[in-house]
Scaffold this active site. Structure first.
Site, PDB file in Angstrom:
ATOM      1  CG  ASP A 126      -2.076   0.816   1.166  1.00  0.00           C
ATOM      2  OD1 ASP A 126      -2.541   1.333   0.082  1.00  0.00           O
ATOM      3  OD2 ASP A 126      -2.502   0.911   2.092  1.00  0.00           O
ATOM      4  CE1 TYR A 128      -0.269   9.517   3.813  1.00  0.00           C
ATOM      5  CE2 TYR A 128       2.141   9.629   4.086  1.00  0.00           C
ATOM      6  CZ  TYR A 128       0.497  10.428   4.629  1.00  0.00           C
ATOM      7  OH  TYR A 128       0.248  10.871   6.096  1.00  0.00           O
ATOM      8  CG  HIS A 133      -4.088  10.891   1.915  1.00  0.00           C
ATOM      9  ND1 HIS A 133      -4.974  10.810   3.453  1.00  0.00           N
ATOM     10  CD2 HIS A 133      -3.026   9.942   2.412  1.00  0.00           C
ATOM     11  CE1 HIS A 133      -5.109  10.072   4.076  1.00  0.00           C
ATOM     12  NE2 HIS A 133      -4.255   9.749   4.398  1.00  0.00           N
ATOM     13  NE  ARG A 142       5.022  15.253  10.349  1.00  0.00           N
ATOM     14  CZ  ARG A 142       4.541  14.393   9.460  1.00  0.00           C
ATOM     15  NH1 ARG A 142       4.042  13.026  10.545  1.00  0.00           N
ATOM     16  NH2 ARG A 142       4.166  14.372   8.371  1.00  0.00           N
ATOM     17  CD  GLU A 199      -6.147   4.711   4.267  1.00  0.00           C
ATOM     18  OE1 GLU A 199      -6.297   5.180   5.618  1.00  0.00           O
ATOM     19  OE2 GLU A 199      -6.099   3.401   4.128  1.00  0.00           O
ATOM     20  CD  GLU A 201      -5.692   3.031  -0.038  1.00  0.00           C
ATOM     21  OE1 GLU A 201      -4.918   2.005  -1.106  1.00  0.00           O
ATOM     22  OE2 GLU A 201      -5.954   3.244   0.765  1.00  0.00           O
ATOM     23  CG  ASP A 233      -5.992  -0.134   3.317  1.00  0.00           C
ATOM     24  OD1 ASP A 233      -6.494  -1.520   3.939  1.00  0.00           O
ATOM     25  OD2 ASP A 233      -5.024   0.043   3.461  1.00  0.00           O
ATOM     26  NE  ARG A 237      -7.740   7.143   9.833  1.00  0.00           N
ATOM     27  CZ  ARG A 237      -7.258   7.061   8.637  1.00  0.00           C
ATOM     28  NH1 ARG A 237      -5.531   6.512   8.491  1.00  0.00           N
ATOM     29  NH2 ARG A 237      -7.552   7.535   7.003  1.00  0.00           N
ATOM     30  CD  GLN A 240      -2.599   4.980  10.781  1.00  0.00           C
ATOM     31  OE1 GLN A 240      -3.906   4.640  10.530  1.00  0.00           O
ATOM     32  NE2 GLN A 240      -2.004   4.942   9.548  1.00  0.00           N
ATOM     33  CE1 TYR A 244       2.839   7.619  12.989  1.00  0.00           C
ATOM     34  CE2 TYR A 244       0.958   7.869  14.944  1.00  0.00           C
ATOM     35  CZ  TYR A 244       2.618   8.329  13.851  1.00  0.00           C
ATOM     36  OH  TYR A 244       2.739   9.297  13.426  1.00  0.00           O
ATOM     37  CE  LYS A 253      -3.591   2.547   7.015  1.00  0.00           C
ATOM     38  NZ  LYS A 253      -3.940   3.292   6.519  1.00  0.00           N
ATOM     39  CB  THR A 257      -7.812  -4.580   2.349  1.00  0.00           C
ATOM     40  OG1 THR A 257      -6.833  -4.219   3.435  1.00  0.00           O
ATOM     41  CG2 THR A 257      -7.791  -3.906   0.810  1.00  0.00           C
ATOM     42  CB  THR A 350      -6.261   7.968   1.171  1.00  0.00           C
ATOM     43  OG1 THR A 350      -5.695   7.029   2.523  1.00  0.00           O
ATOM     44  CG2 THR A 350      -7.503   8.815   1.264  1.00  0.00           C
ATOM     45  CD  GLU A 364      -7.242  13.672   3.592  1.00  0.00           C
ATOM     46  OE1 GLU A 364      -7.115  14.635   2.793  1.00  0.00           O
ATOM     47  OE2 GLU A 364      -7.734  11.948   3.640  1.00  0.00           O
TER      48      GLU A 364
END
Length: 419
Positions: A126, A128, A133, A142, A199, A201, A233, A237, A240, A244, A253, A257, A350, A364
């Protein structure tokens, strides 16, 4: 035009001819088929009609229960088979049209079929690859100033996923159990995921294998790309967020899927090629290509709550929003000498667009749970609830026809006891 009637809004006109694996109540054997309108053309029933130089020698692949052997044959075989099928289904071709006995055996109504995974998926990766996204997630987790990690515009970031839990459209998804943390100074909690997400995708299947120790060049990348599917997917959250660091997603995850059941061949998508996303800075030479390999595929996600009759559209996006192309993804995946096999699945990550109504996840859309997403009947969501069905669709719009993927759907089941 086909002798099979196909409406203008059907995803499966003569211009598409996607491949899938199906069975019926009367015949539970898994068989290869091609979608045309509301019907499936059963390939085992017509394999004797493949008379080209390649497929006449390899028609046995249509007796397989998955597409892997056909995928492995390569572009020349795919194109010969596609031409053969398109000719047989054409309005002016009598071979199949006028053979009442063969037509009765070869065509199955889609509503009477059960769809299965199109391939035996050995490995799943998968990516990114959506700049919007990645930026949105970076801003939330962040800061706006440090939204993208330093490597993001230099290579297609990815992680290796879990192939065993990839399921076909319509398979229910169980809300996962796992560890979460509400505070870095407190011990973790165990229980059902509270921030369950989808997600939006797309993914592509690998065709011919590559050789261990030998990277695939950009010039050869397209030869290894068989076709595309929609993908959801599913993501936990809160699980995760806790797990992660430092190695990335794991149990958040791996619980499910979902992919759409029909694999749209790349030749069906070629008329919808569009300019690649402008990449700045220019990637390293092994990742550069000037030919367009982005596609104008219109994408949509809907949520249908338990008991509701009508789903609500919550986002619309487009495959052309991806920063990294499938060719770049495949080339980078193999640059170390990693070998790929027929039926391997590589996903986009995503796909979000630049505006809030084009974001490809609830993370999001709700901006981390800060705002609610309105649904029909006065309901609202920040994340998915038990009983919610998520329905993804995608298609390319041609002149008086659509080349589509059908649906990619799944309904959330309650978690099992956490004892």
């Amino acid at each position: 035009m086909s002798f099979i009637s196909v409406s203008e809004d059907s995803h499966f006109p003569l211009q598409n001819l996607p491949y899938g694996v199906f069975s019926t109540k009367e015949n539970p054997k898994h068989r290869l088929g091609v979608a045309i309108g509301d019907y499936i053309l059963s390939l085992p029933e017509i394999k004797h009609l493949f008379r080209g130089p390649i497929m006449s020698q390899h028609s046995h692949v249509f007796d397989e229960p998955t597409l892997n052997a056909f995928m492995a044959l390569g572009q020349d075989a795919w194109r010969e088979a596609r031409h053969n099928i398109k000719t047989l289904l054409s309005a002016n071709e009598t071979t199949l049209r006028d053979d009442v006995t063969l037509r009765h055996k070869a065509f199955v109504q889609q509503k009477e079929a059960v769809m299965h995974l199109p391939a035996k998926i050995g490995d799943y990766t998968d990516f990114y690859s959506s700049l919007d996204h990645a930026t949105n997630c970076g801003v939330m987790f962040r800061s706006k100033e440090n939204a993208l990690v330093p490597n993001w515009k230099h290579l297609p970031v990815a992680y290796h996923g879990r192939a065993s839990s990839i399921v076909p459209s319509g398979t229910p998804i169980r809300r996962p159990l796992g560890q979460t943390s509400t505070s870095p100074n407190s011990p973790p909690l165990f229980g059902p995921c509270k921030l369950l997400d989808f997600e939006l995708e797309m993914a592509f299947f690998v065709g011919p294998p590559s050789t261990l120790g030998h990277p695939v060049s950009m010039a050869d990348a397209e030869k290894h790309i068989f076709g595309m599917v929609l993908m959801n997917d599913w993501s936990a959250r809160d699980i995760q967020k806790w797990e992660y660091v430092p190695l990335g997603p794991f149990t958040a995850k791996n619980f499910g899927t979902t992919i759409s059941s029909w694999v749209v061949p790349m030749d069906a998508l070629k008329p919808f090629l569009t300019s690649n996303y402008k990449q700045d800075p220019k990637p390293l030479p092994y990742l550069q290509h000037d030919d367009p390999y982005s596609f104008d595929i219109k994408l949509q996600a809907e949520i249908k709550p338990e008991g509701s009759k009508i789903p609500t559209v919550i986002t619309t996006s487009n495959s052309k929003n991806l920063y990294w192309t499938m060719k770049q993804q495949l080339v980078h995946h193999t640059v170390t000498g990693c070998n790929l096999n027929p039926g391997d699945l590589l996903a986009s990550g995503t796909i979000s667009g630049p505006t809030p109504d084009s974001y490809g996840s609830m993370l999001e859309l709700s901006w981390g749970g800060a705002k609610s997403i309105p649904l029909g009947g006065g309901q609202q969501r920040k994340f998915l609830q038990d009983g919610d069905e998520v329905i993804l669709t995608g298609f390319c719009q041609g002149v008086n026809h659509r080349v589509g993927f059908g649906v990619c759907s799944g309904k959330i089941l309650p978690s099992l006891s956490n004892n």
